[in-house]
Design an enzyme around this catalytic site. Structure first.
Site, PDB file in Angstrom:
ATOM      1  N   ASP A   1      36.328  12.487  27.268  1.00 19.82           N
ATOM      2  CA  ASP A   1      37.218  13.303  26.440  1.00 19.82           C
ATOM      3  C   ASP A   1      37.486  14.626  27.153  1.00 19.82           C
ATOM      4  O   ASP A   1      36.708  15.056  28.013  1.00 19.82           O
ATOM      5  CB  ASP A   1      36.623  13.539  25.053  1.00 19.82           C
ATOM      6  CG  ASP A   1      35.324  14.354  25.084  1.00 19.82           C
ATOM      7  OD1 ASP A   1      34.475  14.067  25.965  1.00 19.82           O
ATOM      8  OD2 ASP A   1      35.156  15.247  24.240  1.00 19.82           O
TER       9      ASP A   1
ATOM     10  N   ASP B   1      36.642  18.084  34.529  1.00 21.86           N
ATOM     11  CA  ASP B   1      35.775  18.000  33.343  1.00 21.86           C
ATOM     12  C   ASP B   1      36.314  16.938  32.386  1.00 21.86           C
ATOM     13  O   ASP B   1      37.150  17.232  31.557  1.00 21.86           O
ATOM     14  CB  ASP B   1      35.733  19.374  32.676  1.00 21.86           C
ATOM     15  CG  ASP B   1      34.750  19.452  31.542  1.00 21.86           C
ATOM     16  OD1 ASP B   1      33.908  18.560  31.412  1.00 21.86           O
ATOM     17  OD2 ASP B   1      34.833  20.427  30.769  1.00 21.86           O
TER      18      ASP B   1
ATOM     19  N   GLU C   1      32.003  14.867  24.052  1.00 23.38           N
ATOM     20  CA  GLU C   1      31.175  15.957  24.567  1.00 23.38           C
ATOM     21  C   GLU C   1      31.789  17.309  24.264  1.00 23.38           C
ATOM     22  O   GLU C   1      31.070  18.274  23.971  1.00 23.38           O
ATOM     23  CB  GLU C   1      30.985  15.792  26.080  1.00 23.38           C
ATOM     24  CG  GLU C   1      29.963  16.750  26.700  1.00 23.38           C
ATOM     25  CD  GLU C   1      30.538  18.097  27.112  1.00 23.38           C
ATOM     26  OE1 GLU C   1      29.763  19.026  27.390  1.00 23.38           O
ATOM     27  OE2 GLU C   1      31.786  18.229  27.140  1.00 23.38           O
ATOM     28  N   GLU C   2      33.103  17.401  24.328  1.00 26.48           N
ATOM     29  CA  GLU C   2      33.766  18.686  24.162  1.00 26.48           C
ATOM     30  C   GLU C   2      33.619  19.252  22.749  1.00 26.48           C
ATOM     31  O   GLU C   2      33.890  20.433  22.520  1.00 26.48           O
ATOM     32  CB  GLU C   2      35.256  18.577  24.524  1.00 26.48           C
ATOM     33  CG  GLU C   2      35.528  18.185  25.974  1.00 26.48           C
ATOM     34  CD  GLU C   2      35.080  19.227  26.990  1.00 26.48           C
ATOM     35  OE1 GLU C   2      34.569  20.282  26.566  1.00 26.48           O
ATOM     36  OE2 GLU C   2      35.222  19.000  28.195  1.00 26.48           O
TER      37      GLU C   2
ATOM     38  N   ASP D   1      23.666  14.440  34.516  1.00 31.06           N
ATOM     39  CA  ASP D   1      24.849  14.758  33.723  1.00 31.06           C
ATOM     40  C   ASP D   1      25.679  15.792  34.476  1.00 31.06           C
ATOM     41  O   ASP D   1      25.277  16.268  35.537  1.00 31.06           O
ATOM     42  CB  ASP D   1      24.398  15.297  32.362  1.00 31.06           C
ATOM     43  CG  ASP D   1      25.503  15.264  31.305  1.00 31.06           C
ATOM     44  OD1 ASP D   1      26.610  14.772  31.595  1.00 31.06           O
ATOM     45  OD2 ASP D   1      25.239  15.725  30.179  1.00 31.06           O
TER      46      ASP D   1
END
Length: 467
Positions: A107, A140, A174-175, A201
């Site tokens: 994401d 990212d 994650e965001e 990670d």
């Protein structure tokens, strides 16, 4: 005598960098670039309100992965968790060997409203020019998803079999905290009673000019991440008409409290991951810097003063105080009966929320200001002497032996706050050589990655997996 001792310590400083030979594998670079470019085109945008998320794009992206990497999906066991997150298991030759996990998320953050025209290339174009691949996710973190898949594709087609089981964990939120992605993947591993040797990670990267006195690029591996907590400051009292204000209003009292916090700050300390950062980089410094940093026992006050002079370095030596929201009043001629401020704290390892509250009460020194702190303390600190950490070091330097690899504390948050519960150690490192303003581009305008940096990241993952 003291000068002689300190000079001797600097001269005799031994490098902590592994001596490895550079080696590059013949991956299909043109195809790898095209695959990352295509991945960027999917608008897998996470928003704070999950109702606004277009999950059709997430489904389309997962289908894209399956169609783009048929050999990987045929060789590895694949399981979907909570609809949109994925676990891929690559079975190793030794069933008794402890498995490892490589994690990424696919994401991305939205493009800030009003900045669309500031992008040189559309944020979801996946434009490829002579030097860069453009778009959301190139840094990212679709680069992590595609980079690991490209590495495994190469190894599978080369008939390589890893020693231990390898797990790929691709989260989808994650965001916005990872509660529906990484958290559910963590539950999946707990239910199956699988404990990983380590997880890798996103986190640190390879940057130049980060450490004073080190000319070479430095690859920083997050061995811990700061906690994130919210301090709520509130004041209650009589309101009234603004024509007759008291000498200290609720707004003034709370403003003074915030000013006291910003002026006094939490204590700074060069310890833990920050101390280790300099232990790993000091032997690579120019002599004057090496002299200072190899003698921290003598020069810690000087080093601390240098680090506190900049926000980026101050953040690695103390819990930070960031006022972000202020609520008070709704009319310009009425004194508010209540004022409230939100302070974001990024918590250093070793600091507890209870202790931070006591310190804040002392700094503010006003019984009328009430403080409530909630949130998370820092993660545990992973080992820098383990085989796992050394494997990551070796993989970095096998691609470029000029990179100095060192531990540090990550000041942001990642999905590893969830994954650390199922791993002996958690490391946070994206094997990307960043542009000077790369960190600003990550969640900002004109996110992009140099093609060379992306291709080197694939080489890193190949080396790591072959170890």
């Amino acid at each position: 005598m003291l000068v002689l001792v300190t000079i001797t310590l600097a001269i005799l400083a031994q490098t902590k960098q592994p001596d490895v030979k550079e080696e590059l594998f013949p991956v299909n670079e043109e195809e790898a670039i095209e695959n990352l470019s295509n991945a960027v085109k999917f608008k897998t945008v996470s928003t704070e309100d999950r109702k606004d998320i277009n999950y059709k794009e997430f489904t389309r992206f997962l289908t894209f992965l399956k169609e783009t990497y048929p050999t990987v999906y045929k060789q590895l066991e694949v399981e979907t968790v909570n609809e949109y997150s994925v676990v891929l298991k690559w079975a190793g030759a030794d069933e008794t060997a402890q498995p490892i996990g490589l994690t990424s998320h696919y994401d991305v953050v939205p493009v800030a409203k009003g900045t669309e025209k500031d992008w040189e290339q559309d944020a979801f174009s996946g434009k490829v020019d002579e030097q860069f691949i453009w778009g959301r996710g190139t840094l990212d973190d679709k680069v992590g998803v595609i980079g690991t898949l490209e590495a495994i594709k190469y190894l599978v087609e080369d008939n390589y079999i890893p020693k231990q089981d390898i797990y790929l964990l691709f989260g989808h939120d994650e965001e916005i905290g990872g509660d529906e992605g990484a958290a559910k993947l963590t539950e999946y591993f707990k239910e199956k009673d699988i404990q990983l040797k380590y997880i890798l990670d996103e986190g640190g990267a390879i940057v130049k000019g980060m450490v004073p006195g080190v000319e070479k690029p430095v690859g920083v591996i997050g061995v811990a991440e700061k906690g994130s907590a919210t301090a709520i400051l509130s004041v209650k009292g009589s309101g009234g008409h603004s024509s007759q204000p008291k000498s200290m209003t609720n707004v003034g009292r709370l403003s003074k409290a915030i000013a006291n916090l910003e002026e006094k700050q939490f204590n700074a300390s060069i310890s833990g991951p920050t101390e280790e950062l300099f232990e790993f980089t000091a032997p690579e410094m120019s002599f004057m810097y090496k002299y200072i940093f190899e003698n921290q026992w003598l020069f810690k006050p000087v080093i601390k003063k240098i680090l506190l002079s900049k926000p980026a370095t101050a953040a690695v030596v103390r819990t930070t105080i960031a006022p972000t929201i202020f609520h008070a009043g709704d009319k310009d001629n009425i004194l508010p009966e209540k004022a409230e401020a939100i302070i974001n704290l990024r918590v250093m390892p070793g600091d507890t929320l209870a202790d931070l509250q006591k310190q804040m009460e002392k700094m503010i020194d006003d019984d009328q200001v009430k403080i409530k702190i909630e949130g998370n303390e820092a993660s545990k600190v992973s080992s820098t002497t383990s085989e796992s950490f050394k494997s990551i070091q070796k993989a970095v330097r096998s691609v470029d032996d000029q990179v100095v690899v060192a531990p540090y504390i990550m000041i942001g948050a990642s999905d590893s706050k969830h994954y650390a519960k199922i791993a002996d150690d958690a490391y946070r490192f994206l094997p990307i050589k960043m542009e000077e303003d790369g960190l600003e581009r990550m969640h900002g305008t004109n996110e992009r990655i140099e093609k060379k940096a992306y291709l080197e990241s694939i080489q890193f993952y190949i080396h790591l997996l072959k170890q």
